[in-house]
Design a protein around this motif. Structure first.
Motif, short mmCIF file in Angstrom:
data_model
loop_
_atom_site.label_atom_id
_atom_site.label_comp_id
_atom_site.label_asym_id
_atom_site.label_seq_id
_atom_site.Cartn_x
_atom_site.Cartn_y
_atom_site.Cartn_z
N LYS A 153 0.86 -1.18 0.00
CA LYS A 153 0.00 0.00 0.00
C LYS A 153 0.90 1.23 0.00
CE LYS A 153 -3.87 2.16 2.39
NZ LYS A 153 -4.78 2.08 3.53
N THR A 154 0.50 2.24 -0.76
CA THR A 154 1.25 3.50 -0.80
C THR A 154 0.48 4.55 0.00
OG1 THR A 154 2.18 2.97 -2.96
CG2 THR A 154 2.21 5.28 -2.30
N PHE A 155 1.21 5.24 0.86
CA PHE A 155 0.66 6.33 1.67
C PHE A 155 1.34 7.61 1.20
CE2 PHE A 155 0.62 2.46 4.13
CZ PHE A 155 -0.60 2.47 4.77
N GLU A 156 0.62 8.75 1.30
CA GLU A 156 1.23 10.02 0.94
C GLU A 156 0.51 11.15 1.63
OE1 GLU A 156 1.13 10.41 -3.30
OE2 GLU A 156 -1.01 9.98 -3.41
N GLY A 157 1.21 12.28 1.73
CA GLY A 157 0.63 13.44 2.38
C GLY A 157 1.64 14.57 2.42
N SER A 158 1.43 15.49 3.34
CA SER A 158 2.38 16.58 3.53
C SER A 158 2.55 16.82 5.02
CB SER A 158 1.94 17.85 2.81
OG SER A 158 0.71 18.30 3.34
N ILE A 159 3.73 17.28 5.40
CA ILE A 159 4.07 17.52 6.80
C ILE A 159 4.84 18.81 6.92
CG2 ILE A 159 4.11 15.12 7.60
CD1 ILE A 159 7.17 15.18 7.09
N GLU A 160 4.78 19.42 8.09
CA GLU A 160 5.60 20.59 8.42
C GLU A 160 6.97 20.08 8.87
OE1 GLU A 160 5.13 23.98 8.39
OE2 GLU A 160 3.17 23.72 7.45
N VAL A 161 8.03 20.66 8.32
CA VAL A 161 9.38 20.27 8.73
C VAL A 161 10.13 21.48 9.27
CG1 VAL A 161 9.50 18.34 7.10
CG2 VAL A 161 10.36 20.58 6.42
N PRO A 162 11.03 21.25 10.23
CA PRO A 162 11.85 22.33 10.75
C PRO A 162 13.05 22.59 9.83
CG PRO A 162 12.35 20.32 11.91
CD PRO A 162 11.24 20.00 10.94
N LYS A 163 13.86 23.53 10.22
CA LYS A 163 15.05 23.88 9.42
C LYS A 163 16.09 22.77 9.41
CE LYS A 163 18.35 27.60 8.80
NZ LYS A 163 18.80 28.90 9.27
N GLY A 164 16.17 22.00 10.48
CA GLY A 164 17.17 20.94 10.55
C GLY A 164 16.63 19.68 11.18
N GLY A 165 17.33 18.57 10.95
CA GLY A 165 16.95 17.30 11.53
C GLY A 165 16.71 16.25 10.47
N TRP A 166 15.65 15.48 10.65
CA TRP A 166 15.41 14.36 9.75
C TRP A 166 13.94 13.96 9.71
CZ3 TRP A 166 13.57 10.05 12.39
CH2 TRP A 166 13.81 10.01 13.77
N VAL A 167 13.60 13.23 8.64
CA VAL A 167 12.26 12.65 8.45
C VAL A 167 12.47 11.17 8.14
CG1 VAL A 167 10.14 12.67 7.08
CG2 VAL A 167 11.36 14.82 7.52
N ALA A 168 11.68 10.31 8.78
CA ALA A 168 11.74 8.88 8.52
C ALA A 168 10.33 8.30 8.67
CB ALA A 168 12.71 8.19 9.47
N ALA A 169 10.20 7.03 8.38
CA ALA A 169 8.91 6.34 8.55
C ALA A 169 9.14 5.05 9.31
CB ALA A 169 8.27 6.06 7.20
N ARG A 170 8.09 4.62 10.02
CA ARG A 170 8.17 3.37 10.76
C ARG A 170 6.82 2.68 10.68
NH1 ARG A 170 9.35 5.36 16.63
NH2 ARG A 170 7.28 6.20 16.74
N VAL A 171 6.86 1.35 10.63
CA VAL A 171 5.65 0.53 10.68
C VAL A 171 5.82 -0.49 11.80
CG1 VAL A 171 5.12 0.83 8.23
CG2 VAL A 171 6.46 -1.14 8.95
N HIS A 172 4.71 -0.80 12.48
CA HIS A 172 4.81 -1.78 13.56
C HIS A 172 3.45 -2.36 13.90
CE1 HIS A 172 3.38 1.30 16.45
NE2 HIS A 172 4.10 2.12 15.71
N GLY A 173 3.50 -3.48 14.63
CA GLY A 173 2.29 -4.15 15.08
C GLY A 173 1.73 -5.09 14.03
N GLY A 174 0.81 -5.89 14.44
CA GLY A 174 0.19 -6.84 13.53
C GLY A 174 0.51 -8.27 13.93
N THR A 175 -0.05 -9.20 13.20
CA THR A 175 0.14 -10.62 13.47
C THR A 175 1.22 -11.16 12.57
OG1 THR A 175 -2.18 -10.81 14.06
CG2 THR A 175 -0.99 -12.86 13.61
N GLU A 176 2.26 -11.68 13.16
CA GLU A 176 3.34 -12.25 12.35
C GLU A 176 2.98 -13.67 11.93
OE1 GLU A 176 8.07 -12.31 12.11
OE2 GLU A 176 7.20 -12.28 14.10
N GLN A 177 3.34 -13.97 10.72
CA GLN A 177 3.13 -15.31 10.17
C GLN A 177 4.29 -15.61 9.24
OE1 GLN A 177 -0.68 -14.43 8.64
NE2 GLN A 177 0.05 -13.45 6.80
#
Length: 120
Positions: free
Chosen positions: A54-78
């Motif tokens: 699945k593809t997700f998209e949007g827009s976010i406010e970012v500061p002058k410095g630092g970083w942006v990342a993504a994380r996924v978690h939870g669910g049933t492992e199989q």
């Protein structure tokens, strides 16, 4: 991607609103998808209700410095997953320079690392 930049890239910014896109592919369900700015979740969504992509998209406010990342978690492992809860975290897209230039983000990262070391 953040404003078209891939993880590991540097995006020039003086802060503002940036477009992002994230493709999540998993052989397992994933409960939560998050976009992080300097370690704080600034966007959260339900993940995958079944294995797939699945593809997700949007827009976010970012500061002058630092970083942006993504994380996924939870669910049933199989199978073919390992032994634990599904989890993944991207490498960062850097804002202005590699490395966190936001003092609060650097301080929080140090606290997180010390907490992890205490557990280890």
């Amino acid at each position: 991607t953040v404003n078209g930049a891939e993880p590991g890239d540097v995006v020039p910014t003086s802060s503002g609103k940036f477009a992002w896109q994230l493709a999540v592919t998993s052989p397992n369900t994933v409960e939560t998808v998050e976009v992080l700015v300097n370690g704080k979740a600034v966007w959260t969504s339900d993940g995958l209700t079944e294995p797939g992509m699945k593809t997700f998209e949007g827009s976010i406010e970012v500061p002058k410095g630092g970083w942006v990342a993504a994380r996924v978690h939870g669910g049933t492992e199989q199978w073919p997953g390992g032994n634990g809860t599904p989890f993944a975290h991207t490498s960062p897209v850097w804002l202005n320079a590699r490395g966190s230039t936001d003092p609060e983000a650097a301080s929080q990262a140090a606290r997180d690392l010390l907490r992890a070391l205490d557990v280890a």
